[in-house]
Design a protein around this motif. Structure first.
Motif, short mmCIF file in Angstrom:
data_model
loop_
_atom_site.label_atom_id
_atom_site.label_comp_id
_atom_site.label_asym_id
_atom_site.label_seq_id
_atom_site.Cartn_x
_atom_site.Cartn_y
_atom_site.Cartn_z
N GLY A 158 -4.46 10.95 8.71
CA GLY A 158 -3.03 11.06 8.99
C GLY A 158 -2.20 9.87 8.54
O GLY A 158 -0.99 9.88 8.70
N MET A 159 -2.84 8.84 8.01
CA MET A 159 -2.11 7.65 7.58
C MET A 159 -1.89 7.70 6.07
O MET A 159 -2.67 8.29 5.34
N MET A 160 -0.81 7.07 5.64
CA MET A 160 -0.53 6.95 4.21
C MET A 160 -0.65 5.47 3.84
O MET A 160 -0.38 4.59 4.67
N TYR A 161 -1.05 5.20 2.61
CA TYR A 161 -1.29 3.83 2.18
C TYR A 161 -0.64 3.59 0.81
O TYR A 161 -0.43 4.53 0.05
N THR A 162 -0.39 2.32 0.52
CA THR A 162 0.13 1.98 -0.80
C THR A 162 -0.88 2.44 -1.85
O THR A 162 -2.09 2.33 -1.66
N GLN A 163 -0.37 2.98 -2.93
CA GLN A 163 -1.23 3.46 -4.00
C GLN A 163 -1.27 2.42 -5.10
O GLN A 163 -0.69 2.57 -6.16
N ALA A 164 -1.94 1.33 -4.81
CA ALA A 164 -2.08 0.24 -5.76
C ALA A 164 -3.44 -0.41 -5.55
O ALA A 164 -3.99 -0.37 -4.44
N LEU A 165 -3.98 -0.96 -6.60
CA LEU A 165 -5.26 -1.65 -6.50
C LEU A 165 -5.08 -2.92 -5.68
O LEU A 165 -4.08 -3.64 -5.82
N VAL A 166 -6.05 -3.18 -4.77
CA VAL A 166 -5.96 -4.34 -3.87
C VAL A 166 -7.23 -5.18 -4.03
O VAL A 166 -8.33 -4.70 -3.74
N PRO A 167 -7.10 -6.42 -4.46
CA PRO A 167 -8.28 -7.28 -4.54
C PRO A 167 -8.74 -7.64 -3.14
O PRO A 167 -7.93 -7.83 -2.24
N GLY A 168 -10.05 -7.72 -2.95
CA GLY A 168 -10.57 -8.06 -1.64
C GLY A 168 -12.07 -8.30 -1.66
O GLY A 168 -12.65 -8.57 -2.72
N HIS A 169 -12.68 -8.14 -0.49
CA HIS A 169 -14.11 -8.39 -0.34
C HIS A 169 -14.75 -7.34 0.57
O HIS A 169 -14.09 -6.82 1.48
N LEU A 170 -16.01 -7.08 0.32
CA LEU A 170 -16.83 -6.19 1.15
C LEU A 170 -17.95 -7.03 1.73
O LEU A 170 -18.66 -7.72 1.00
N ASP A 227 14.44 17.67 12.44
CA ASP A 227 15.75 17.30 12.98
C ASP A 227 15.80 15.87 13.48
O ASP A 227 16.78 15.45 14.07
N THR A 228 14.72 15.08 13.26
CA THR A 228 14.73 13.71 13.74
C THR A 228 15.61 12.85 12.85
O THR A 228 15.74 13.12 11.66
N PRO A 229 16.20 11.79 13.43
CA PRO A 229 17.04 10.92 12.61
C PRO A 229 16.24 10.34 11.45
O PRO A 229 15.09 9.98 11.60
N GLY A 230 16.88 10.28 10.31
CA GLY A 230 16.24 9.72 9.13
C GLY A 230 15.44 10.73 8.36
O GLY A 230 14.88 10.42 7.34
N GLY A 231 15.31 11.94 8.89
CA GLY A 231 14.62 13.00 8.18
C GLY A 231 13.13 12.75 8.03
O GLY A 231 12.53 13.15 7.06
N THR A 232 12.51 12.07 8.99
CA THR A 232 11.09 11.80 8.87
C THR A 232 10.29 13.04 9.19
O THR A 232 10.72 13.90 9.96
N THR A 233 9.14 13.15 8.58
CA THR A 233 8.24 14.26 8.85
C THR A 233 6.85 13.71 9.09
O THR A 233 6.56 12.56 8.77
N GLU A 234 5.98 14.52 9.64
CA GLU A 234 4.61 14.13 9.84
C GLU A 234 3.93 14.03 8.49
O GLU A 234 4.12 14.87 7.63
N PRO A 235 3.10 13.02 8.25
CA PRO A 235 2.43 12.88 6.97
C PRO A 235 1.36 13.94 6.80
O PRO A 235 0.76 14.40 7.77
N THR A 236 1.13 14.34 5.56
CA THR A 236 0.05 15.26 5.24
C THR A 236 -0.90 14.56 4.30
O THR A 236 -0.60 13.50 3.76
N SER A 237 -2.06 15.17 4.08
CA SER A 237 -3.05 14.53 3.23
C SER A 237 -2.58 14.44 1.79
O SER A 237 -3.09 13.65 1.02
N SER A 238 -1.59 15.25 1.40
CA SER A 238 -1.13 15.20 0.02
C SER A 238 0.00 14.19 -0.18
O SER A 238 0.39 13.92 -1.31
#
Length: 177
Positions: free
Chosen positions: A130-142, A30-41
């Motif tokens: 509990g966080m969601m992330y962009t599903q795209a390859l990201v160039p970076g460093h380790l 019932d929250t404005p914007g219809g947001t829901t808690e994120p799930t792992s899927s």
């Protein structure tokens, strides 16, 4: 215009199916914007959270599950680190950060490995529960740092800023470091 009897009889059934079908697309929140808690899927994109932000929950008695290491026991890759990499400001900042975390001098922190990588998603190899992330390859460093024989993983995305990652999820490495 005259509507035939079979169409008139089927109209209520069609309306019910339409309402049920569209109702399944909505949320029960019932929250404005219809947001829901994120799930792992969930795979909807979001921005990466700040490292100092702890996950929150509405349930005060909820216990946090220990993080699962997605590398399933894979060791952090180590090897020689080029001197030009050691001279970079972002690497120096990571060394300073680890020295402060471990309560040691910067001279006690050694660079144990470094590699250009392509992260699988916007978590840059450090997903938080509990966080969601962009599903795209990201160039970076380790960057792998060492203090007293213990290895620490620092990850960077496009911007080059290294962040400490306690439970790293390593990308496939093309070559050893």
């Amino acid at each position: 215009m005259k509507i035939s009897r079979p169409i008139r009889a089927g109209a209520p059934a069609l309306a019910v199916m339409l309402v049920l079908g569209l109702g399944a697309c909505g949320t029960t929140d019932d929250t404005p914007g219809g947001t829901t808690e994120p799930t792992s899927s969930d795979t909807a994109p979001t921005t990466e959270p700040a490292d100092d932000v702890a996950p929150t929950t509405d349930d005060e008695e909820a216990t946090e599950m220990p993080p699962v290491n997605p590398t399933e026991g894979a060791a952090l890759p180590t090897g020689p680190v080029p001197t030009n990499v050691l001279a970079q400001d972002n690497v120096k900042a990571a060394v300073t950060d680890l020295a402060e975390r471990e309560g040691v001098g910067e001279d006690a922190v050694a660079a144990a490995g470094y590699s250009a990588v392509t992260w699988r998603d916007g978590s840059i190899g450090c997903p938080k529960p509990g966080m969601m992330y962009t599903q795209a390859l990201v160039p970076g460093h380790l960057l792998v740092l060492e203090v007293d024989g213990e290895l620490f993983s620092y990850h960077a995305g496009r911007d080059g800023t290294f962040n400490y990652c306690a439970n790293p999820s390593l990308p496939p490495l093309d070559a050893t470091m």
